[in-house]
Design an enzyme around this catalytic site. Sequence first.
Site, mmCIF file in Angstrom:
data_model
loop_
_atom_site.group_PDB
_atom_site.id
_atom_site.type_symbol
_atom_site.label_atom_id
_atom_site.label_comp_id
_atom_site.label_asym_id
_atom_site.label_seq_id
_atom_site.Cartn_x
_atom_site.Cartn_y
_atom_site.Cartn_z
ATOM 1 N N ASP B 202 48.025 41.439 41.293
ATOM 2 C CA ASP B 202 47.727 41.769 39.889
ATOM 3 C C ASP B 202 46.416 41.096 39.448
ATOM 4 O O ASP B 202 46.270 39.886 39.517
ATOM 5 C CB ASP B 202 48.907 41.251 39.044
ATOM 6 N N HIS B 375 50.427 38.322 32.142
ATOM 7 C CA HIS B 375 49.739 38.383 33.434
ATOM 8 C C HIS B 375 49.099 37.042 33.782
ATOM 9 O O HIS B 375 48.492 36.396 32.920
ATOM 10 C CB HIS B 375 48.649 39.451 33.403
#
Lengths: 562, 562
Positions: B202, B375
């Site tokens: 990610d 994130h």
Amino acid sequence: MPLPINPPPPLPEGGLRVVALGGIGEIGRNMTVFEHAGKLLVVDCGVFFPEDDAPGVDLILPDFRAIEDRLDDIEALVLTHGHEDHIGAVPFLLKLRPDLPVIGSRFTLALVAAKCREHRQSPVLVEVAEGRRTQHGPFECEFFAVNHSIPDALAVGIRTAAGLVLHTGDIKLDQLPLDGRRTDLAGFSRLGDEGVDLLLVDSTNAEVPGVVPLERDIGPVLDRVIGKAQQRVIVACFASHVHRVQQVLDVAVAHGRRVAFVGRSMVRNMGIAAELGLLTVPDGLLVDIDEALALPDHGVVFVSTGSQGEPLSALSRMARGEHRQIRIRSDDLVVLASSLIPGNETAVYGVVNGLSRLGAHVVHQGNAKVHVSGHASAGELLFLYNAVRPSNVMPVHGEWRHIRANADLATATGVPEERVVLAEDGVVVDLVDGLASISGRVEVGHVYVDGLSVGDVGESTLSDRLILGEGGFIAITVVVESTTGRAVAPPTVSGRGFSDDPKALDDVVPLVEMELSRTEAEGISDTHRIAQAVRRVVGRWVAETYRRRPMIVPTVLPVGGP
Amino acid sequence: MPLPINPPPPLPEGGLRVVALGGIGEIGRNMTVFEHAGKLLVVDCGVFFPEDDAPGVDLILPDFRAIEDRLDDIEALVLTHGHEDHIGAVPFLLKLRPDLPVIGSRFTLALVAAKCREHRQSPVLVEVAEGRRTQHGPFECEFFAVNHSIPDALAVGIRTAAGLVLHTGDIKLDQLPLDGRRTDLAGFSRLGDEGVDLLLVDSTNAEVPGVVPLERDIGPVLDRVIGKAQQRVIVACFASHVHRVQQVLDVAVAHGRRVAFVGRSMVRNMGIAAELGLLTVPDGLLVDIDEALALPDHGVVFVSTGSQGEPLSALSRMARGEHRQIRIRSDDLVVLASSLIPGNETAVYGVVNGLSRLGAHVVHQGNAKVHVSGHASAGELLFLYNAVRPSNVMPVHGEWRHIRANADLATATGVPEERVVLAEDGVVVDLVDGLASISGRVEVGHVYVDGLSVGDVGESTLSDRLILGEGGFIAITVVVESTTGRAVAPPTVSGRGFSDDPKALDDVVPLVEMELSRTEAEGISDTHRIAQAVRRVVGRWVAETYRRRPMIVPTVLPVGGP
């Protein structure tokens, strides 16, 4: 709660009236009108760069309607500084009053003069500087040095029989500015001692806690980033941010690089700044783009426009691989030494991604401290309120969220809540007997510039553009016999912006034919009614079949007849 | 430099092929296809919410073309978590392969099931949890707990004869998550000991330095903000952010307020979460909106959708004063406990300004710590790389700027630069003999959903919409005698989205008539050529007169003739 339109009663004798024709409830097109003793003084006259809700529009102007019957009453136009949102609409106001005296500092007027030359205007320019006082009818103006992201910015004190007003313009309180020209807090304190009846304050960063870091803290970051680069460097920043450019030039000199300016406004403004002694350029530092391209990669810095992702700017062209001279290469270093103005995020990140995709290394305020704002944060605004100690406050230069945050700061420093006036464009604020309050509201709309014309694009055109932009249109042309309404040929159907599928509208012709048989059978020959019927039947069909809402455009042409 | 389209050579025996059909070079529509021994495994199948460059489009899907001839080779669809950008396109893939096994955690599958019910689908759902291993043809999957902004997220390890791959999905490393379910760094370390040949990571926050603050740090801020409020409170956040909502519920309980969920997806998802034991709701806490409105102002918290400024959401309606039940009042407190997704800034700030204008006090991440990202920031990604110690790295889930930043982090932890594969959608990456490299590129376009249909709106329609949205159109209809090309009636001219001035196009009729005389005199009767001539002359006129570029739409209808 938003006020209804409600023209104010006549201004009581000895009172001062304040109306913003732009700049409150929005960031941009700043323009404030002061009225006293039958005369007007205008502070700033800027443009607003439109967003998604005004597609195709180039600029939005302040709405001059509130003053268009009183143009001859205007004593002067005072400009606080040279940013587009403060001077961009000057030529449009001068079109109405070519002889209007324009008051401003040296750099501000130089930028105004350049702008007016493009409009073939020769304005009456009156240069002032901090410390100066000028008289314009019943208005006495006193000017104060202000620190901002452009040199030579001014705040203006306005004295009338109604009291003393201070308008900060755009302001921050950098305590160690590069040019040593601090915001004149001592002057503001002196005004405060005298008694400021109304303070109009820049709200842009009122939501941001603390104080803005020093502009001079950018230099070492640029030095580190550019200093370790082996490759070409491209720095993008605002074309009026002379101090930022100065720091780039200093770093270039320190690392043996030469500098090429890229972009029309960068070349022009830095020329003006150098001429006025505001930008120091060592001999031989500057080269043009072609000379720069002939230098070794580690020997050049390009200083470019395009920091806001403007699609036609030099940097955007580079990011798309379409710049005529500069092709981005793997390992080019690009520095966005600039703000990210709200609304421009998608465009700016689009440029960053385009450059990254081409292999460039991109440094921006998201990953390095290469930008500081030009507007006072909450902590600085507190200094300002405490220096001025105003009786009444009117937050300006901000969207509603900024205006409210600024109001909270004012009350935190002891200004009574009822003495903080929350206005927006068109709201009329009267200062009478030392108390400011809202006395009404005049209509202030958006005046759009699209191409060569001003004002003919309005809300109806924009609403059509929004519909067309979302769903395209389906056009149906029908030719009917004028007396009977009978179709003399099959209808023509075409769509644009509706579908890539050439068969998407195949069902429309039989549908319209059936509807025309119906209208004919009912004896309808009026083209307007036939058009309505066609619009209704096609609109319903497309909603059911596609769940979309294109514009339906029927044209019914009558032929023949007696 | 972007690669040209170049179909890869056949995958060497024993190799593993990886192609993203969405999610690299953009944030959204994540979908990665793994190929080994003639079989495929798909990880995630999400949608992208379109931006300005795709006007009128509801959703953008991954481009399935690369696998549409090999649908029967797909062994399974593995879903890492239940966000729309990971599951939103599942119904569209299931339309092509209704029997495809869908693998995911309990909460993820509950959301997928609800979504599929709306599409009248009954998918084959296979529930897994961290620690489980499953076999799908030649792919052995092992699942790991992952912390993210939605419960029950998973990373997936994929073992084949070609090596061991770890796909993180969306991930962060909150070390004190509310549910105690940390990202399984120990498990990743064990994989690292075994030897991870390829790590897909990610990239969303790779540019952001440091680590994301703890989710549990939000609670005290909400407690302080809501605790001191005397008035009504409205909290907006993502409808899938169960832990954020849990913290709002806890604060409501602490301050004796009851809670009403507002917005369809909020009601639905929190129902699912409560049923699965992921959300703890004390008896009697929840009320419906009408009950809530009957409570005293200090006795209620509304938890609403609309944190991204979606125009049809509950919060946007409130900001415009158009919500059917909830009217914003002066001193309402609104908390946006949510991110500001890039591209949504204008919409979100529009809502904040609308609420502020109506008198509400608005708290958002710009002025209080009421949100943390889901994130991993750069600092956390370093932990991840050092735990996994991968041989090859492929940054995913990001725009180019994020991908490059993530690549820099990988190399900083010792991954050789040539082992970090910078791909984008459609780029084919082969893992052969432990080395990952790019072997080609397949076409991956944008598949648009507009209303009921998928794929018929393409680049040509969008480019028409962009032109129409910027400048509107001018339509000219001409009826000519089919044999001679002679106009049998004056041309009809109309414009939409062009001008509010009813006289703006008055000059067009004589202009077109003159042009028709010319074409007739030259003996031109071909309707297509006449239309071209009309388009040219009107286009030139409008460019010179207005400096604008509306779409010119000529229709030439032939009548009569033999």
